[in-house]
Motif scaffolding. Structure first.
Motif, PDB file in Angstrom:
ATOM      1  N   ARG A  11     -13.937 -41.997 -35.904  1.00  0.00           N
ATOM      2  CA  ARG A  11     -13.935 -40.732 -36.652  1.00  0.00           C
ATOM      3  C   ARG A  11     -15.263 -40.502 -37.361  1.00  0.00           C
ATOM      4  NH1 ARG A  11      -9.180 -37.705 -38.497  1.00  0.00           N
ATOM      5  NH2 ARG A  11      -9.884 -36.015 -39.851  1.00  0.00           N
ATOM      6  N   GLN A  15     -16.339 -36.765 -36.748  1.00  0.00           N
ATOM      7  CA  GLN A  15     -16.143 -35.758 -37.793  1.00  0.00           C
ATOM      8  C   GLN A  15     -17.412 -34.960 -38.110  1.00  0.00           C
ATOM      9  OE1 GLN A  15     -13.117 -36.460 -40.676  1.00  0.00           O
ATOM     10  NE2 GLN A  15     -14.440 -35.844 -42.374  1.00  0.00           N
ATOM     11  N   PHE A  39      -9.089 -38.141 -30.693  1.00  0.00           N
ATOM     12  CA  PHE A  39      -9.305 -37.017 -31.605  1.00  0.00           C
ATOM     13  C   PHE A  39      -8.988 -35.659 -30.982  1.00  0.00           C
ATOM     14  CE2 PHE A  39     -12.232 -40.511 -32.387  1.00  0.00           C
ATOM     15  CZ  PHE A  39     -11.832 -40.875 -33.669  1.00  0.00           C
ATOM     16  N   TRP A  42      -6.312 -33.410 -32.912  1.00  0.00           N
ATOM     17  CA  TRP A  42      -6.876 -32.928 -34.174  1.00  0.00           C
ATOM     18  C   TRP A  42      -7.829 -31.760 -33.935  1.00  0.00           C
ATOM     19  CZ3 TRP A  42     -11.948 -35.172 -36.129  1.00  0.00           C
ATOM     20  CH2 TRP A  42     -12.355 -34.534 -37.303  1.00  0.00           C
ATOM     21  N   GLU A 294      -3.340 -40.744 -43.029  1.00  0.00           N
ATOM     22  CA  GLU A 294      -4.419 -39.761 -43.064  1.00  0.00           C
ATOM     23  C   GLU A 294      -4.292 -38.919 -44.323  1.00  0.00           C
ATOM     24  OE1 GLU A 294      -7.609 -37.465 -42.295  1.00  0.00           O
ATOM     25  OE2 GLU A 294      -7.058 -39.315 -41.278  1.00  0.00           O
TER      26      GLU A 294
END
Length: 409
Positions: A11, A15, A39, A42, A294
């Motif tokens: 991440r 991100q 990911f 998301w 999370e």
């Protein structure tokens, strides 16, 4: 403009690219991401087109001993490299069709520049930590399984050895695919990937670049507006600010969750333990500790006494921005740099390499909980630049020529 943002990693690698993607979208640009499958859901939920690359990574963080696992054979390593590079050329090559630029984030994007070259479009490389980019002012970050030579401490020599390592590991596979695509071979794999003008998505106060030849935009921070859960709000309101413990996507030594909780208790603190990819858990039913999954770290870190973490660039920046003192438990690569920066800035402490014990963690955490560290953390928080992703997006739009739709494949 159509932009492909591609990265391989956890991440902490993904991100920042999502933050850049959303800023580009706000500027009216078309964006697609190429990231590990962990990911995809998301990013889908954010309304961004996404392509999966490589295998899922979550399983690599299973709890267990920090002692190195059995090393694969040279033949196995070579096959892994060949398969990874082949997958990148196929996946990134397909995802980049119709794009005006390829932006590669992180340090394992072997195929990105070659794909851009094949398509005749620009390529940008972005790193997240100063120490990962070559400079005579610092040595390369330590790599698992690769001992640093004792006979030299000269940074230029160490970077030359680092470049040779890149050539030895990736040169054959990279050049085989370049030859198949009609491209000339490269003699400097690392320089080819990083370019002679890389971008640095790191905060100038936390991770200053020591010289020219790099475009430092500031960290690419993804704003998080999610509320904290009712359970977490209740816990936070039930006493003094707790200590947050989390290792993100990293492996966890056996028993580290107990060590964390015991260290907090010895200092008279409550604890929040993030499960992370390693699946950390609470070892008892004590009301002085809470397990979370999370969570909005940007909001939570403003309400804790200290943040104990693995030393990823993103977590270090988030804690610094929140004004929270930090304890960094480094395991690999740039995490040692961030541990040292936390020390140098006086905003916490870096734990010595190796698995923490209750005693060692009490010592490190005790230093971070001192009033001076808290005051320094608040002072540094005011200097953290939060518009790095916006600035990078604007720079990209201004720098890249846009092709008309008639000229796109």
């Amino acid at each position: 403009m159509r932009v492909l943002l591609t990265t391989i990693g956890s991440r902490g690698d993904v991100q920042p690219m999502v933050a850049l993607a959303l800023e580009l979208k706000n500027l009216g640009q078309e964006v697609r991401l190429c990231v590990p499958p962990d990911f995809r859901d998301w990013i889908d939920g954010l309304g961004l087109p996404v392509v999966s690359i490589g295998p899922e990574l979550r399983g690599t963080a299973a709890s267990g001993s920090t002692v190195e696992r059995a090393q694969p054979s040279a033949e196995d390593l070579r096959k892994q490299v060949d398969d990874t590079v082949a997958d990148q050329f196929t996946t990134v090559g397909t995802a980049a069709q119709g794009c005006d630029v390829v932006v590669a984030g992180g340090y394992l994007q072997i195929a990105g520049r070659s794909v851009a070259e094949t398509l005749g479009i620009p390529y940008v490389f972005a790193g997240y930590c100063p120490v990962c980019l070559p400079s005579p002012h610092h040595a390369p970050p330590p790599m698992r399984g690769r001992a640093r030579p004792h006979e030299t401490s000269d940074n230029r020599t160490l970077w030359a050895l680092d470049a040779q390592h890149w050539n030895d590991v990736f040169g054959t596979a990279l050049n085989a695919h370049r030859t198949s695509a009609g491209l000339a071979p490269v003699s400097d794999v690392r320089g080819h990937i990083f370019t002679d003008r890389p971008w640095l998505a790191a905060d100038p106060a936390l991770g200053p670049w020591p010289g020219p030849a790099v475009i430092q935009t500031g960290a690419w921070i993804l704003p998080d507006q999610r509320p904290l859960s009712d359970e977490l709000e209740t816990f936070l309101s039930a006493g003094e600010p707790p200590v947050y413990f989390g290792l993100g996507s990293m492996r966890a030594p056996d028993g580290i969750d107990q060590v964390m909780i015991d260290a907090a208790r010895k200092l008279g603190r409550r604890a929040i333990v993030s499960r992370g990819w390693a699946g950390l858990s609470l070892v008892d039913g004590g009301r002085d500790c809470l397990s979370v999954g999370e969570v909005n770290q940007q909001a939570l870190f403003q309400r804790v006494a200290a943040v104990v973490h693995h030393g990823g660039a993103g977590t270090t920046t988030t804690a610094a921005r929140a004004g929270a003192p930090q304890v960094v438990l480094p395991q690999m690569y740039d995490q040692y740099y961030w541990a040292q920066r936390v020390e140098d800035l006086g905003i916490g402490s870096g734990h010595p390499p190796g698995a923490p014990t209750v005693g060692s963690l009490v010592t490190a955490l005790g230093r971070a909980l001192e009033p001076e560290a808290a005051a320094n953390a608040r002072s540094v928080a005011a200097t953290v630049y939060t518009e790095g992703a916006r600035d990078a997006a604007q720079r990209l739009v201004a720098a890249i020529p846009q092709r008309s739709s008639a000229n796109r494949p």
